[in-house]
Design an enzyme around this catalytic site. Structure first.
Site, PDB file in Angstrom:
ATOM      1  N   HIS A  93      -7.015 -18.508 -29.636  1.00 31.04           N
ATOM      2  CA  HIS A  93      -6.247 -17.514 -28.874  1.00 31.04           C
ATOM      3  C   HIS A  93      -6.997 -16.177 -28.925  1.00 31.04           C
ATOM      4  O   HIS A  93      -7.613 -15.833 -29.939  1.00 31.04           O
ATOM      5  CB  HIS A  93      -4.847 -17.369 -29.483  1.00 31.04           C
ATOM      6  N   GLU A 160      -6.528 -17.918 -20.368  1.00 30.81           N
ATOM      7  CA  GLU A 160      -5.693 -16.744 -20.577  1.00 30.81           C
ATOM      8  C   GLU A 160      -6.538 -15.486 -20.434  1.00 30.81           C
ATOM      9  O   GLU A 160      -7.197 -15.063 -21.411  1.00 30.81           O
ATOM     10  CB  GLU A 160      -5.093 -16.771 -21.984  1.00 30.81           C
ATOM     11  N   SER A 205       1.351 -13.268 -19.101  1.00 27.81           N
ATOM     12  CA  SER A 205       2.497 -12.685 -18.393  1.00 27.81           C
ATOM     13  C   SER A 205       3.178 -13.671 -17.444  1.00 27.81           C
ATOM     14  O   SER A 205       3.609 -13.290 -16.345  1.00 27.81           O
ATOM     15  CB  SER A 205       2.073 -11.414 -17.651  1.00 27.81           C
TER      16      SER A 205
HETATM   17  C1  PEP Z   1      -0.159 -15.430 -24.916  1.00 31.46           C
HETATM   18  O1  PEP Z   1      -0.290 -14.630 -25.826  1.00 31.46           O
HETATM   19  O2  PEP Z   1      -0.635 -16.568 -25.030  1.00 31.46           O
HETATM   20  C2  PEP Z   1       0.541 -15.008 -23.720  1.00 31.46           C
HETATM   21  C3  PEP Z   1       0.311 -15.667 -22.635  1.00 31.46           C
HETATM   22  O3  PEP Z   1       1.396 -13.929 -23.848  1.00 31.46           O
HETATM   23  P1  PEP Z   1       2.339 -13.330 -22.690  1.00 31.46           P
HETATM   24  O4  PEP Z   1       3.007 -14.485 -22.003  1.00 31.46           O
HETATM   25  O5  PEP Z   1       3.287 -12.454 -23.408  1.00 31.46           O
HETATM   26  O6  PEP Z   1       1.438 -12.589 -21.750  1.00 31.46           O
END
Ligand code: PEP
Length: 254
Positions: A93, A160, A205
């Site tokens: 991550h 991500e 998000s």
């Molecule tokens: C994450 O940290 O994997 C993530 C996608 O966070 P968020 O959905 O809050 O953007």
């Protein structure tokens, strides 16, 4: 193939939250069009995994150490996650990469450790905002995939973009589709037919209001959800927005 909607609680949640979430997920899971996974803090992993026994909802860890055991104070091995009831683990991550300086090589070692312990592994990749502004997103994500994925990989990739995590901002649908297509190409070039089956999650998000559009994009096999996974109703609304698997895409994936 069914989509996978995974919740990453990060460093949030105590026992009462875990039990509340387990009750809500159990009640709704059977009617959802996707597979569901929740990754709570390790302190409540056993509690939530226990409360989900007999339901189709899986529990997972947010990280693991690359070694199976030993003198590593404060760390948790993949086997320990498995012992606590996890069936999945997230590795690489962006918050681990940034907060703990995790390299691609370390992420790969963690992914190998997770698989060796019998866990399904989610490997995260994604570019920073500066890298996207510079048009370097494919180079960055391509290098992360090359360095972070084990030689034999049966898990899941999560794309991500770092700048979309926790910010309320997302790439355009065209940009998400382009990146997922790029990742699919990298996976098939490296793993052949197996790479066509790998689920590629989008994360950053994802909310009830944008989930249907994002989850319906080509090569988007689900979502990794942070903030919205802390609220059962929001997490379940995202899961409910996943496309229904068709006969041509029902093959089981990691
Ligand atoms: C994450 O940290 O994997 C993530 C996608 O966070 P968020 O959905 O809050 O953007």
């Amino acid at each position: 193939m069914r989509s996978l909607v995974a919740g990453n609680w990060k460093m949030n949640g105590a026992t009462a939250d875990a039990l509340h979430m387990a009750v809500a997920l159990r009640a709704a899971a059977a009617s959802l069009p996707c597979d569901l996974l929740v990754c709570p803090p390790t302190t409540v992993l056993h509690t939530i995994a226990n409360a989900l026994i007999g339901s189709p909802v899986a529990a997972g860890g947010q990280d693991c150490h690359p070694k199976a055991s030993g003198a590593h104070t404060g760390d948790i091995s993949a086997a320990m996650l498995r012992d606590a009831g996890a069936r999945w683990v997230i590795v690489g991550h962006s918050e681990r990469r940034a907060d703990h300086g995790e390299s691609d090589a370390l992420v790969r070692a963690k992914a190998e450790a997770g698989a060796a312990a019998g866990l399904s592994v989610i490997v995260c990749v994604g570019e920073t905002e500066a890298e996207r502004v510079a048009g370097r997103q494919n180079d960055v994500v391509g290098a992360q995939l090359a360095g972070s994925l084990p030689g034999h990989f049966t898990g899941v990739v999560a794309y991500e973009p770092v700048w979309a995590i926790g910010t309320g901002r997302t790439p355009t649908e065209a940009d998400v589709a382009a990146m997922h297509s790029f990742i699919r190409g990298v996976l098939t070039a490296r793993f052949g037919a197996a790479g066509t089956e790998t689920r590629i999650l989008y994360g950053g998000s994802v909310k009830p209001g944008n989930a249907k559009a994002l989850l319906g994009l080509p090569d988007v096999g689900g979502a990794l959800v942070g903030g919205a996974s802390l609220v059962a109703a929001d997490f379940l609304a995202i899961a409910a927005a996943a496309p229904v698997a068709t006969l041509s895409n029902t093959a089981a994936g990691g």
